[in-house]
Design an enzyme around this catalytic site. Structure first.
Site, PDB file in Angstrom:
ATOM      1  N   LYS A  10       1.084  -0.930  -0.227  1.00 11.67           N
ATOM      2  CA  LYS A  10       0.303   0.037   0.675  1.00 11.67           C
ATOM      3  C   LYS A  10       0.667   1.080   0.544  1.00 11.67           C
ATOM      4  O   LYS A  10       0.223   2.513  -0.835  1.00 11.67           O
ATOM      5  CB  LYS A  10      -0.965   0.211   1.235  1.00 11.67           C
ATOM      6  CG  LYS A  10      -2.019  -1.114   1.034  1.00 11.67           C
ATOM      7  CD  LYS A  10      -2.928  -1.435   0.250  1.00 11.67           C
ATOM      8  CE  LYS A  10      -3.979  -2.401   0.508  1.00 11.67           C
ATOM      9  NZ  LYS A  10      -3.499  -3.445   0.719  1.00 11.67           N
ATOM     10  N   LYS A  26      -8.454   1.564   4.092  1.00  6.75           N
ATOM     11  CA  LYS A  26      -8.164   0.210   4.210  1.00  6.75           C
ATOM     12  C   LYS A  26      -7.337   0.039   5.363  1.00  6.75           C
ATOM     13  O   LYS A  26      -6.254   0.670   5.323  1.00  6.75           O
ATOM     14  CB  LYS A  26      -7.908  -0.621   2.506  1.00  6.75           C
ATOM     15  CG  LYS A  26      -6.864   0.659   1.645  1.00  6.75           C
ATOM     16  CD  LYS A  26      -6.914  -0.222   0.390  1.00  6.75           C
ATOM     17  CE  LYS A  26      -6.276   1.516  -0.532  1.00  6.75           C
ATOM     18  NZ  LYS A  26      -6.390   0.399  -2.131  1.00  6.75           N
ATOM     19  N   ARG A  64      -5.475  -4.704 -13.986  1.00 10.40           N
ATOM     20  CA  ARG A  64      -4.237  -5.594 -12.746  1.00 10.40           C
ATOM     21  C   ARG A  64      -2.905  -5.210 -14.487  1.00 10.40           C
ATOM     22  O   ARG A  64      -3.430  -6.013 -15.230  1.00 10.40           O
ATOM     23  CB  ARG A  64      -4.234  -6.672 -12.458  1.00 10.40           C
ATOM     24  CG  ARG A  64      -2.455  -7.878 -12.575  1.00 10.40           C
ATOM     25  CD  ARG A  64      -1.496  -6.942 -11.441  1.00 10.40           C
ATOM     26  NE  ARG A  64      -2.140  -6.930 -10.262  1.00 10.40           N
ATOM     27  CZ  ARG A  64      -2.212  -7.417  -8.962  1.00 10.40           C
ATOM     28  NH1 ARG A  64      -1.651  -8.550  -9.202  1.00 10.40           N
ATOM     29  NH2 ARG A  64      -2.780  -6.994  -7.774  1.00 10.40           N
ATOM     30  N   ARG A  94     -10.649  -6.085 -13.333  1.00 12.82           N
ATOM     31  CA  ARG A  94     -11.293  -6.492 -12.275  1.00 12.82           C
ATOM     32  C   ARG A  94     -12.768  -5.815 -11.523  1.00 12.82           C
ATOM     33  O   ARG A  94     -12.132  -4.564 -11.070  1.00 12.82           O
ATOM     34  CB  ARG A  94     -10.755  -7.689 -11.309  1.00 12.82           C
ATOM     35  CG  ARG A  94      -9.288  -7.766 -10.403  1.00 12.82           C
ATOM     36  CD  ARG A  94      -8.126  -8.409 -10.383  1.00 12.82           C
ATOM     37  NE  ARG A  94      -7.624  -6.408 -10.274  1.00 12.82           N
ATOM     38  CZ  ARG A  94      -6.708  -6.199  -9.429  1.00 12.82           C
ATOM     39  NH1 ARG A  94      -6.417  -7.334  -8.624  1.00 12.82           N
ATOM     40  NH2 ARG A  94      -5.953  -5.041  -9.372  1.00 12.82           N
ATOM     41  N   ARG A 144     -15.695  -2.985  -4.458  1.00  5.60           N
ATOM     42  CA  ARG A 144     -13.958  -3.834  -4.675  1.00  5.60           C
ATOM     43  C   ARG A 144     -14.212  -4.720  -5.967  1.00  5.60           C
ATOM     44  O   ARG A 144     -15.048  -5.307  -6.093  1.00  5.60           O
ATOM     45  CB  ARG A 144     -13.760  -4.247  -3.206  1.00  5.60           C
ATOM     46  CG  ARG A 144     -13.667  -4.037  -1.471  1.00  5.60           C
ATOM     47  CD  ARG A 144     -13.499  -4.987  -0.435  1.00  5.60           C
ATOM     48  NE  ARG A 144     -14.839  -5.482  -0.464  1.00  5.60           N
ATOM     49  CZ  ARG A 144     -15.260  -6.255  -0.441  1.00  5.60           C
ATOM     50  NH1 ARG A 144     -13.852  -7.354   1.049  1.00  5.60           N
ATOM     51  NH2 ARG A 144     -16.177  -7.759   0.124  1.00  5.60           N
ATOM     52  N   ASP A 169      -1.961  -1.483  -9.433  1.00  8.85           N
ATOM     53  CA  ASP A 169      -2.921  -2.004 -10.116  1.00  8.85           C
ATOM     54  C   ASP A 169      -3.336   0.023 -10.144  1.00  8.85           C
ATOM     55  O   ASP A 169      -2.671   0.790  -9.545  1.00  8.85           O
ATOM     56  CB  ASP A 169      -3.942  -1.746  -8.633  1.00  8.85           C
ATOM     57  CG  ASP A 169      -3.673  -3.213  -8.378  1.00  8.85           C
ATOM     58  OD1 ASP A 169      -3.339  -4.247  -8.814  1.00  8.85           O
ATOM     59  OD2 ASP A 169      -3.494  -3.660  -6.998  1.00  8.85           O
ATOM     60  N   GLU A 199      -2.248   1.120  -5.890  1.00 14.51           N
ATOM     61  CA  GLU A 199      -1.353  -0.006  -5.045  1.00 14.51           C
ATOM     62  C   GLU A 199      -0.259  -0.959  -6.217  1.00 14.51           C
ATOM     63  O   GLU A 199      -0.301  -0.726  -7.192  1.00 14.51           O
ATOM     64  CB  GLU A 199      -2.165  -1.394  -4.803  1.00 14.51           C
ATOM     65  CG  GLU A 199      -3.168  -0.753  -3.106  1.00 14.51           C
ATOM     66  CD  GLU A 199      -4.312  -2.246  -3.186  1.00 14.51           C
ATOM     67  OE1 GLU A 199      -2.783  -3.753  -3.012  1.00 14.51           O
ATOM     68  OE2 GLU A 199      -4.616  -2.283  -2.428  1.00 14.51           O
ATOM     69  N   ASN A 232       2.421  -3.869  -6.086  1.00  9.78           N
ATOM     70  CA  ASN A 232       1.953  -5.161  -5.235  1.00  9.78           C
ATOM     71  C   ASN A 232       3.610  -5.972  -5.737  1.00  9.78           C
ATOM     72  O   ASN A 232       3.422  -5.805  -7.082  1.00  9.78           O
ATOM     73  CB  ASN A 232       0.803  -6.075  -5.934  1.00  9.78           C
ATOM     74  CG  ASN A 232      -0.471  -5.184  -5.463  1.00  9.78           C
ATOM     75  OD1 ASN A 232      -1.047  -5.651  -3.895  1.00  9.78           O
ATOM     76  ND2 ASN A 232      -1.014  -4.876  -5.879  1.00  9.78           N
TER      77      ASN A 232
END
Length: 314
Positions: A125, A160, A210, A225, A233, A273, A281, A283
């Site tokens: 994050k 979050k 992504r 997504r 979400r 993301d 984000e 990752n």
């Protein structure tokens, strides 16, 4: 080459979608040997190299019994051509300690991907804050007052936990501030836990994309997504629908601005993301979506990854 995966238990893999499995399959297809262990199987005894209780496996091609253990025993990590750290989050204390053992293995000669130091330096994050110009307005704090002030400024926000994955613990609070106090209490735990707060991006309706950065290059397809029903979400684990799409020129510009910096730090694989044209984000622990993109577009993401791994080891 001999490749060791440090990962979750093999018995837990959902091989129809698991990215680590896809990596293993492509490596074996090219004639490389595959082995696996879990972080808990690593140890470091004074005067000895970092080692692990390792299972050398062969993939069978049978979905119901997908691997066969050829040999099991304790081996030094430095004896493998590459060690791939693929343990899923959360990034807890044990994950942190595992990166220290992996870094010691590096000092002994092991080649570890992603770099253990880079894993520690890029919590998923927080890492985006270095690239704030590409992110939505974002706040990381323990202060309930700061969160309330941020909400007053932004009106519509997402909250979050810093250590969440798969969409767990994500809340949206609109302009009316409904339940903001209760959500702060849940996530903040009386000031004991930091919270990430971001401006809500309505572009989420088109998907949380992504992007895959592999060896400093951007894969030509992304997995959007898309939230279902009344969800905010898009995470697949939260019921989002994964739709593969070509990389847009706008997304490419952002990704190509970030990718070289991360690759130079030893991050062979990154999951970037994006919602709309904003990075939400970065990752680095065990990015996924290889199989979904491959199945829907035909683009061979595992092959792109193994190409980058072989090039890094050359």
């Amino acid at each position: 080459m001999n490749i060791l995966f440090v990962a979750d238990p093999l018995a837990t893999f959902k091989i129809y979608k698991d990215t680590t499995f896809a990596m293993m399959r492509e490596l074996q297809r090219r004639g490389h040997a595959v082995a696996a262990c879990e972080p808990q199987h690593m140890q470091w005894q004074s005067g000895q190299p970092v080692s692990a209780l390792v299972r050398r496996i062969t993939l069978t091609g049978d979905a119901s019994d997908w691997y066969h253990v050829e040999h099991q025993g304790r081996e030094a990590l430095r004896d493998f051509d590459a060690v791939l750290m693929r343990k899923d989050p959360p990034f807890d204390s044990e994950f942190f300690y595992a990166t220290h053992l992996l870094e010691q293995a590096e000092r002994e000669g092991a080649r570890v991907f992603n770099s253990p130091r880079a894993l520690r330096d890029h919590p998923e994050k927080l890492a985006l804050m270095e690239f704030a110009q590409y992110a939505p307005p974002t706040l990381v704090t323990r202060s309930p007052e700061a969160i309330r002030h941020f909400h007053t400024e932004q009106q519509d926000i997402i909250l979050k936990p810093l250590d969440g994955m798969g969409g767990t613990g994500i809340f949206r609070v609109g302009p009316d501030g409904m339940n903001l106090g209760a959500i702060i209490e849940t996530l903040n735990q009386g000031g004991a836990t930091s919270v990430m707060v971001q401006r809500y991006l309505p572009e989420i309706a088109a998907g949380d994309k992504r992007l895959l950065l592999i060896g400093g290059q951007v894969a030509p397809f992304v997995l959007a997504r898309i939230p279902q029903g009344g969800e905010v979400r898009g995470n697949l684990a939260a019921g989002g629908k994964g739709v593969a799409q070509p990389l847009t020129d706008a997304d490419r510009r952002v990704a190509e601005a970030i990718a070289p910096t991360l690759a130079e730090r030893g991050l062979l694989l990154v999951g970037l993301d994006m919602i709309g044209n904003r990075v939400t984000e970065i990752n680095v622990t065990s990015p996924t979506c290889f199989q979904e993109i491959h199945d829907q577009t035909g683009f061979d993401v595992p092959a792109m990854f193994v190409d980058a791994l072989e090039a890094a080891l050359a």
